[in-house]
Design a protein around this motif. Structure first.
Motif, PDB file in Angstrom:
ATOM      1  N   SER A 140     -47.396  18.420   5.625  1.00  0.00           N
ATOM      2  CA  SER A 140     -47.422  20.071   5.690  1.00  0.00           C
ATOM      3  C   SER A 140     -49.090  20.150   5.739  1.00  0.00           C
ATOM      4  O   SER A 140     -49.871  19.547   4.931  1.00  0.00           O
ATOM      5  CB  SER A 140     -47.016  20.665   4.433  1.00  0.00           C
ATOM      6  OG  SER A 140     -45.504  20.572   4.516  1.00  0.00           O
ATOM      7  N   GLU A 231     -48.331  27.650   7.696  1.00  0.00           N
ATOM      8  CA  GLU A 231     -48.081  26.401   7.316  1.00  0.00           C
ATOM      9  C   GLU A 231     -47.178  25.610   8.149  1.00  0.00           C
ATOM     10  O   GLU A 231     -45.914  26.123   8.431  1.00  0.00           O
ATOM     11  CB  GLU A 231     -47.585  26.238   5.811  1.00  0.00           C
ATOM     12  CG  GLU A 231     -47.255  24.900   5.295  1.00  0.00           C
ATOM     13  CD  GLU A 231     -46.822  25.143   4.103  1.00  0.00           C
ATOM     14  OE1 GLU A 231     -46.753  23.759   3.225  1.00  0.00           O
ATOM     15  OE2 GLU A 231     -46.073  25.937   3.573  1.00  0.00           O
ATOM     16  N   ALA A 233     -45.129  22.165   8.904  1.00  0.00           N
ATOM     17  CA  ALA A 233     -44.492  21.039   8.295  1.00  0.00           C
ATOM     18  C   ALA A 233     -43.683  20.211   9.033  1.00  0.00           C
ATOM     19  O   ALA A 233     -43.140  20.964   9.983  1.00  0.00           O
ATOM     20  CB  ALA A 233     -43.742  21.410   7.115  1.00  0.00           C
ATOM     21  N   GLU A 249     -37.496  27.333  11.231  1.00  0.00           N
ATOM     22  CA  GLU A 249     -37.416  25.661  11.211  1.00  0.00           C
ATOM     23  C   GLU A 249     -36.273  25.192  12.165  1.00  0.00           C
ATOM     24  O   GLU A 249     -35.442  25.967  12.318  1.00  0.00           O
ATOM     25  CB  GLU A 249     -36.971  25.370   9.881  1.00  0.00           C
ATOM     26  CG  GLU A 249     -36.296  26.213   9.059  1.00  0.00           C
ATOM     27  CD  GLU A 249     -36.208  25.932   7.486  1.00  0.00           C
ATOM     28  OE1 GLU A 249     -35.933  24.888   7.087  1.00  0.00           O
ATOM     29  OE2 GLU A 249     -36.633  26.950   6.752  1.00  0.00           O
TER      30      GLU A 249
END
Length: 383
Positions: A140, A231, A233, A249
């Motif tokens: 991340s 962010e 990841a 996601e």
């Protein structure tokens, strides 16, 4: 005492558990996550968005089993945990006026009220809604939303739509030294973008973010506030992009991306310099007479002569001079008009493009004066 006075008053009707939210905030959240919903699917729950309210926050989520979009907004009142059809919910909210709306859920139905306006929508239980698994062993790091959007938006120009080569249907991400590299190719074009690697990105593994995921992420980043950081990841199977109360996601493509760098040669024996808008114009002008799916345009280049032309089987022909400078041996090389124009438009109308030639059969490598981290290539055609 009259008979009426002896009658007992009826018990008060029980209060319905009501959740209060702002109409505009709810509409924006539902519209944003609904982009994940596939318009045609055989699983009813995947046509729905999940509404889950607790602790003064309402989470709205949508999924297609490969990607999940989530938004969280403020709310007040009782808990709600259910799912409702995305399109109907959007229409129901959109037709209300700005301001507070009250939502209640009972007997398998969601009721939305605002003053005398009321909407009743049938629901499916949230226990049937698929939720994503937590990311494990992910790398991340934080990165500004604007440059990440520019990286992905530039690279996706060359993403393939050919599903048989599914590993090309997305943007390839990797860390190369101190650079974050994004690349895409469809076998006809290739685009590579290099950007300084953010702190914490050094351990990121190579990943292919699928086409739908890239499109969802780009819309997500475009809606971010100016100066916002996100962010990012990445694990060996999943990705996540989040900022504030919003996130996307999903799964990454499980495949190996081909070695695209071998076609982006740097040892060119000829170069052409031309304004991006001029290159786009001349290719388009010459291509007006071409026919067939190839839309072939021939470029005849010499030190004192730069010209684009095209012919068709019915005898049609167009010739257009190219207002550029060329340094190298005389060559004649063909390009697909559509692919060449897409690269020119990717750079924008104002930059000066530099086209590198390593022979008539080698990929034409294109760079610009204002985006040093971007390199593009176009496969040549028989002239």
């Amino acid at each position: 005492m009259t008979e009426a006075d002896t009658l007992e008053r009826p018990a008060s009707a029980p209060l319905t558990a009501v959740l209060r939210v702002d109409r505009d905030a709810l509409l924006a959240a539902v519209r944003a996550v609904s982009q994940t919903v596939e318009r045609r699917n055989t699983i009813p729950i995947l046509s729905n968005v999940m509404l889950r309210a607790a602790d003064s926050f309402l989470t709205v989520c949508a999924s297609d089993l490969d990607h999940w979009s989530m938004r969280t907004i403020d709310c007040a009142g009782f808990k709600i945990d259910t799912t409702v059809e995305a399109d109907r919910l959007i229409t129901a909210i959109d037709t209300l006026r700005p301001g507070a709306v009250d939502i209640s859920h009972a007997d398998g139905a969601l009721t939305i009220k605002q003053g005398r306006s009321s909407r009743k929508l049938m629901t499916l239980p949230s226990t049937d809604f698929p939720m994503p698994k937590p990311l494990a062993h992910a790398t991340s790091f934080a990165i500004d939303a604007a440059p990440l959007l520019k990286i992905l938006d530039t690279a996706r120009v060359a993403v393939s739509t050919e599903e048989t080569r599914y590993y090309l249907c997305g943007v390839f991400l990797q860390i190369e030294g101190d650079k974050l590299v994004a690349a895409a190719t469809d076998g006809h074009r290739v685009v590579q973008v290099k950007h300084p690697a953010p702190a914490g990105a050094a351990g990121m593994g190579d990943s292919i973010i699928g086409t739908k995921a890239v499109n969802l992420i780009c819309r997500f980043l475009a809606d971010a506030e100016d100066g916002a950081q996100v962010e990012l990841a990445l694990s060996d199977k999943f990705y996540r992009v989040g900022t504030g109360r919003a996130s996307i996601e999903g799964k990454i493509i499980d495949a190996t991306f081909p070695d695209y760098r071998r076609v982006l040669r740097e040892d060119h024996d000829a170069h052409m310099t031309i304004q991006s808008a001029e290159f786009d114009r001349t290719i388009r002008a010459a291509g007006c007479a071409s026919d067939g799916k190839t839309r072939g345009v021939r470029m005849d280049l010499s030190r004192n002569h730069c010209e684009a032309s095209a012919t068709a089987q019915d005898g049609s022909r167009s010739v257009e001079p190219m207002d550029g400078t060329y340094d190298g041996p005389t060559i004649a090389v063909g390009v697909n008009a559509m692919y060449a124009q897409s690269i020119a438009k990717m750079f924008g109308p104002t930059p000066t493009l530099k086209l590198g030639f390593a022979g008539e059969a080698a990929v034409i490598v294109i760079t610009s004066d204002d985006r040093p981290g971007v390199t593009a290539g176009v496969m040549p055609m028989r002239a």
